[in-house]
Design a protein around this motif. Structure first.
Motif, short mmCIF file in Angstrom:
data_model
loop_
_atom_site.label_atom_id
_atom_site.label_comp_id
_atom_site.label_asym_id
_atom_site.label_seq_id
_atom_site.Cartn_x
_atom_site.Cartn_y
_atom_site.Cartn_z
N UNK A 202 -41.39 48.06 -40.71
CA UNK A 202 -42.12 46.83 -40.39
C UNK A 202 -41.59 45.74 -41.31
N UNK A 203 -40.78 44.85 -40.75
CA UNK A 203 -40.20 43.77 -41.52
C UNK A 203 -41.23 42.65 -41.66
N UNK A 204 -41.57 42.32 -42.88
CA UNK A 204 -42.53 41.26 -43.15
C UNK A 204 -41.83 40.12 -43.87
N UNK A 205 -42.08 38.91 -43.43
CA UNK A 205 -41.41 37.77 -44.03
C UNK A 205 -42.39 36.67 -44.37
N UNK A 206 -41.87 35.59 -44.95
CA UNK A 206 -42.70 34.43 -45.27
C UNK A 206 -43.28 34.54 -46.65
N UNK A 213 -40.94 36.78 -50.69
CA UNK A 213 -40.93 37.19 -49.29
C UNK A 213 -42.08 38.13 -49.00
N UNK A 214 -42.03 38.78 -47.84
CA UNK A 214 -43.11 39.65 -47.42
C UNK A 214 -43.01 41.05 -48.02
N UNK A 215 -44.05 41.83 -47.76
CA UNK A 215 -44.14 43.21 -48.24
C UNK A 215 -43.83 44.12 -47.05
N UNK A 216 -42.60 44.67 -47.03
CA UNK A 216 -42.19 45.51 -45.91
C UNK A 216 -42.93 46.84 -45.92
#
Length: 351
Positions: A202-206, A213-216
Motif C-alpha cells: 500500500x503506497x502512501x504519499x503526501x 511522505x506517507x507511511x507505506x
C-alpha cells in the motif's frame, strides 16, 4: 469489644489499631459470606440452564458487586464477526508465501508501547438497490463480487486533505494498492484468478506537505471465499511495519431486509512507523491515522457505489459503524483458546 483497657501514652494508638483490625476482619467476613452466597446462586442458575458459563457470571458479579474490572457489553455494539476476526489464524500457505518475500505477520497483539491502546472495529457498506448490468446481463451477487475484485486496485485508490491533530499543518494523504514487487504480474495473476494469498503493498504519499511522505504498508490476502476475502497486515522489507495491525474483510452479503450490500469491516490497531513516532506525539498521530483510515474505506464505498450506478444499477451508501475500545479488555474477554481457521461471510446483522 476488648478484653482490656489500654493505659499509658500509647493507649489511643492501641485503641485505633484494634478498631482497624476489627473493621478489617468484619469486612473480610462479609466478603466471604457474599462470595458463598454468589456460589449458591451460580449453582442454582447453572442447574436451570447448563449453557450459562459460571466464569462469565463471575465477571459481572465482580463488576457490579465488588466494582472490579471494566464492563464490556456485547449486545449489538460488538458483533460476533469481530470476535471471529480477532481469533482468525492465517493458514500455513499464507505464512509460506510471506517467507518468499522475507516478510512476516504483523499481529494485533504485542508491542503495546507502539500500538494504540484502543482497538478499532468498523463496518462500511453500500446497499445495492438495483443490480448493475454488464455486457447486457444483469449481475447477480457472484458476478458483482467478481467485478468489484477485478477493479479493486482502481476503486480503492484515493486521497484526503485535513488539518493534523499534531501541529498546525495540512496533511495531503493519498494511497494506492499495488501488487508486491518485483513479481507484479505473478501477484496480479494470483489475485485475478482468486487463488488466494496474493500480496499487496500500500503506497502512501503526501503526509505533511512541509516534512515527510506517507507511511507505506502491506497486506496478505489471507482468506478467499465465494463472496468475501480478508486482508491481514504484514511486515515486509519494502514497506516496514503496516500502519494498522489486524484483519480486514471485504465482500457482499445480505442485510436483515434481504438487500445485498458490498462492505468492508475490520478489527485492527494503529501502529505508526518508527520515523513518525519519532517526529510526532503518538496519541495525536493515532488520531490522524484514524482520519486517514476512515477516509480510505469511505472512499472505497463511494467508488463502488459510483461503479454500480455507472453500470445502470442503483445504490445507497449506508451509515458507517465504528466502535473503539480498550484492546486488552476486549482481548481478555473474547480471545479463544481454539483459533478460527475460516471466517467466511458472516452477516453483519445476524443475531
Amino acid at each position: 469489644m476488648y478484653n482490656y483497657t489500654p493505659t499509658g501514652v500509647y493507649s489511643a494508638k492501641a485503641l485505633a489499631d484494634e478498631e482497624r483490625e476489627d473493621r478489617k476482619k468484619d469486612k473480610e467476613n462479609r466478603i466471604f459470606e457474599t462470595e458463598r452466597y454468589f456460589s449458591q446462586l451460580t449453582n442454582n442458575i447453572v442447574r436451570e440452564n447448563s449453557n450459562i458459563k459460571p466464569a462469565r457470571l463471575k465477571e459481572f458479579y465482580d463488576q457490579i458487586i465488588k466494582g472490579e474490572g471494566e464492563l464490556l457489553l456485547l449486545n449489538n455494539e460488538i458483533k460476533q464477526i469481530y470476535v471471529k476476526l480477532l481469533n482468525f489464524q492465517v493458514p500455513k500457505k499464507g505464512i509460506d508465501r510471506l517467507k518468499e518475500i522475507n516478510g512476516s505477520m504483523q499481529y494485533i497483539r504485542g508491542n503495546d508501547e507502539k500500538q494504540s491502546k484502543l482497538v478499532n472495529m468498523d463496518y462500511f457498506s453500500v446497499r445495492i438497490d438495483k443490480m448493475p448490468t454488464f455486457s447486457y446481463q444483469t449481475a447477480d451477487a457472484g458476478m458483482l463480487f467478481k467485478k468489484i475484485r477485478d477493479n479493486f486496485l482502481t476503486l480503492s485508490k484515493g486521497k484526503v486533505t485535513f488539518e493534523s491533530n499534531c501541529k498546525s499543518s495540512t496533511i495531503n494523504g493519498n494511497w494506492e494498492f499495488l501488487p508486491y514487487p518485483p513479481n507484479y504480474k505473478n501477484e496480479l495473476n494470483i489475485w485475478e484468478k482468486q487463488l488466494g494469498f496474493s500480496i499487496f503493498i500500500i503506497k502512501a504519499g503526501g503526509g505533511f506537505k512541509e516534512t515527510i511522505g506517507g507511511d507505506h504498508g502491506a497486506v496478505l490476502e489471507s482468506e478467499i471465499s465465494q463472496n468475501s476475502w480478508i486482508f491481514t497486515t504484514i511486515f515486509t522489507p519494502k514497506s516496514g511495519t503496516q500502519p494498522f495491525s489486524g484483519h480486514r474483510q471485504f465482500g457482499i452479503h445480505q442485510d436483515k431486509d434481504g438487500n445485498y450490500r458490498f462492505f468492508t469491516r475490520a478489527i485492527d490497531r494503529i501502529w505508526p512507523s518508527e520515523m513518525i513516532l519519532y517526529l510526532k506525539d503518538k496519541e495525536c498521530t493515532i488520531k490522524d491515522y484514524l482520519i486517514i483510515a476512515d477516509a480510505t474505506w469511505h472512499n472505497l464505498i463511494k467508488n463502488v457505489s459510483q461503479f454500480i450506478n455507472d453500470n445502470y444499477g442503483k445504490t445507497t451508501i449506508m451509515p458507517e459503524e465504528k466502535k473503539r475500545i480498550d484492546f486488552n479488555v476486549f482481548f481478555s474477554k473474547f480471545r479463544s483458546q481454539k483459533p478460527v481457521t475460516f471466517v467466511g461471510n458472516v452477516e453483519q446483522f445476524k443475531e
